[in-house]
Design a protein around this motif. Sequence first.
Motif, PDB file in Angstrom:
ATOM      1  N   GLY A 152     -34.156  19.370  46.316  1.00  0.00           N
ATOM      2  CA  GLY A 152     -33.956  18.613  44.817  1.00  0.00           C
ATOM      3  C   GLY A 152     -32.982  17.592  44.804  1.00  0.00           C
ATOM      4  N   ILE A 153     -31.951  17.661  44.759  1.00  0.00           N
ATOM      5  CA  ILE A 153     -31.407  16.730  45.264  1.00  0.00           C
ATOM      6  C   ILE A 153     -31.395  15.659  46.507  1.00  0.00           C
ATOM      7  N   ILE A 154     -32.427  15.459  47.118  1.00  0.00           N
ATOM      8  CA  ILE A 154     -32.960  15.167  48.132  1.00  0.00           C
ATOM      9  C   ILE A 154     -34.237  14.197  47.066  1.00  0.00           C
ATOM     10  N   TYR A 155     -34.656  14.962  46.464  1.00  0.00           N
ATOM     11  CA  TYR A 155     -36.149  14.598  45.486  1.00  0.00           C
ATOM     12  C   TYR A 155     -35.312  13.474  44.718  1.00  0.00           C
ATOM     13  N   ALA A 156     -34.057  14.220  43.768  1.00  0.00           N
ATOM     14  CA  ALA A 156     -33.528  13.932  43.232  1.00  0.00           C
ATOM     15  C   ALA A 156     -33.194  12.586  43.321  1.00  0.00           C
ATOM     16  N   ILE A 157     -32.823  12.151  44.788  1.00  0.00           N
ATOM     17  CA  ILE A 157     -32.213  10.572  45.223  1.00  0.00           C
ATOM     18  C   ILE A 157     -33.932   9.738  45.228  1.00  0.00           C
ATOM     19  N   TYR A 158     -34.995  10.682  45.309  1.00  0.00           N
ATOM     20  CA  TYR A 158     -35.515   9.594  46.165  1.00  0.00           C
ATOM     21  C   TYR A 158     -36.288   9.179  44.628  1.00  0.00           C
ATOM     22  N   ALA A 159     -36.702  10.178  43.510  1.00  0.00           N
ATOM     23  CA  ALA A 159     -37.164   9.284  41.708  1.00  0.00           C
ATOM     24  C   ALA A 159     -35.961   8.395  41.406  1.00  0.00           C
ATOM     25  N   LEU A 160     -34.742   8.297  41.989  1.00  0.00           N
ATOM     26  CA  LEU A 160     -33.863   7.520  41.166  1.00  0.00           C
ATOM     27  C   LEU A 160     -34.357   5.900  42.390  1.00  0.00           C
ATOM     28  N   ALA A 161     -34.338   5.769  43.376  1.00  0.00           N
ATOM     29  CA  ALA A 161     -35.140   4.735  44.102  1.00  0.00           C
ATOM     30  C   ALA A 161     -36.605   4.427  43.761  1.00  0.00           C
ATOM     31  N   LEU A 162     -37.274   5.263  43.139  1.00  0.00           N
ATOM     32  CA  LEU A 162     -38.498   4.506  42.515  1.00  0.00           C
ATOM     33  C   LEU A 162     -37.984   4.485  41.027  1.00  0.00           C
ATOM     34  N   THR A 163     -37.534   4.741  40.162  1.00  0.00           N
ATOM     35  CA  THR A 163     -37.251   4.457  38.864  1.00  0.00           C
ATOM     36  C   THR A 163     -36.700   2.745  38.988  1.00  0.00           C
ATOM     37  N   ILE A 164     -35.345   2.911  39.899  1.00  0.00           N
ATOM     38  CA  ILE A 164     -35.172   1.680  39.994  1.00  0.00           C
ATOM     39  C   ILE A 164     -36.403   0.706  40.117  1.00  0.00           C
ATOM     40  N   ILE A 165     -36.987   0.219  41.353  1.00  0.00           N
ATOM     41  CA  ILE A 165     -38.225  -0.080  41.242  1.00  0.00           C
ATOM     42  C   ILE A 165     -39.058  -0.280  40.270  1.00  0.00           C
ATOM     43  N   ALA A 166     -39.525   0.681  39.465  1.00  0.00           N
ATOM     44  CA  ALA A 166     -40.109   0.400  38.417  1.00  0.00           C
ATOM     45  C   ALA A 166     -39.793  -0.252  37.179  1.00  0.00           C
TER      46      ALA A 166
END
Length: 197
Positions: free
Chosen positions: A137-151
């Motif tokens: 879940g921590i890895i997924y959260a980092i992934y979501a944060l990266a996507l959020t920065i792009i979005a």
Amino acid sequence: MSNQIQTEIHVDLDNRDKNTALFRIFLVLPAAIFISSFSEFSGDFMGVIGGFLVLPVVLSLLVRNVYPSYVLAFNKSLLELSNRINAYALVLTDDYPSIESNPKVRLIYPDVDGGKKLSPWMPLVKWFLAIPLFILGIIYAIYALALTIIAWISVVKNGIYPEDKAEEAVKVIAYWNRLYGYAVLLITDEYPSFSLN
């Protein structure tokens, strides 16, 4: 039907408010302070984890095999509020997170039936069994944060949230909801999937 929490978030894809998106990190602070007030007891009062009431549920399931309805109502409301704040912070919606329910962010819970469907001894080991899920879940959260920065860049620049990024961010939120339902809220004995789907 799955025995996991199902997450529905209506994402605003276009016609986004560029100004609020630009300052979103500052605008979300009052809501973040509000929800953090629920977890203020976590260092001083055993049984409260991140604001969720856990110890009363564990004890009532162990001793009586009952899930207290008032504790379930509190935990549901707190998780839904947390999801509204997360959706706003991750720029998925421009609606400021309401303290009350919002149809844009909705969670569907499995039937707990007062705890009769739950194993009385599983709360003792669920936290241990969930350790790999938390790490992933921590890895997924980092992934979501990266996507959020792009979005976020896309929203500030064009007023459009890319649909593929929105779907992935919602999947990460849904993953964490399933994990909380299993390991923290204790509303299901069904082990959550490791995948985002």
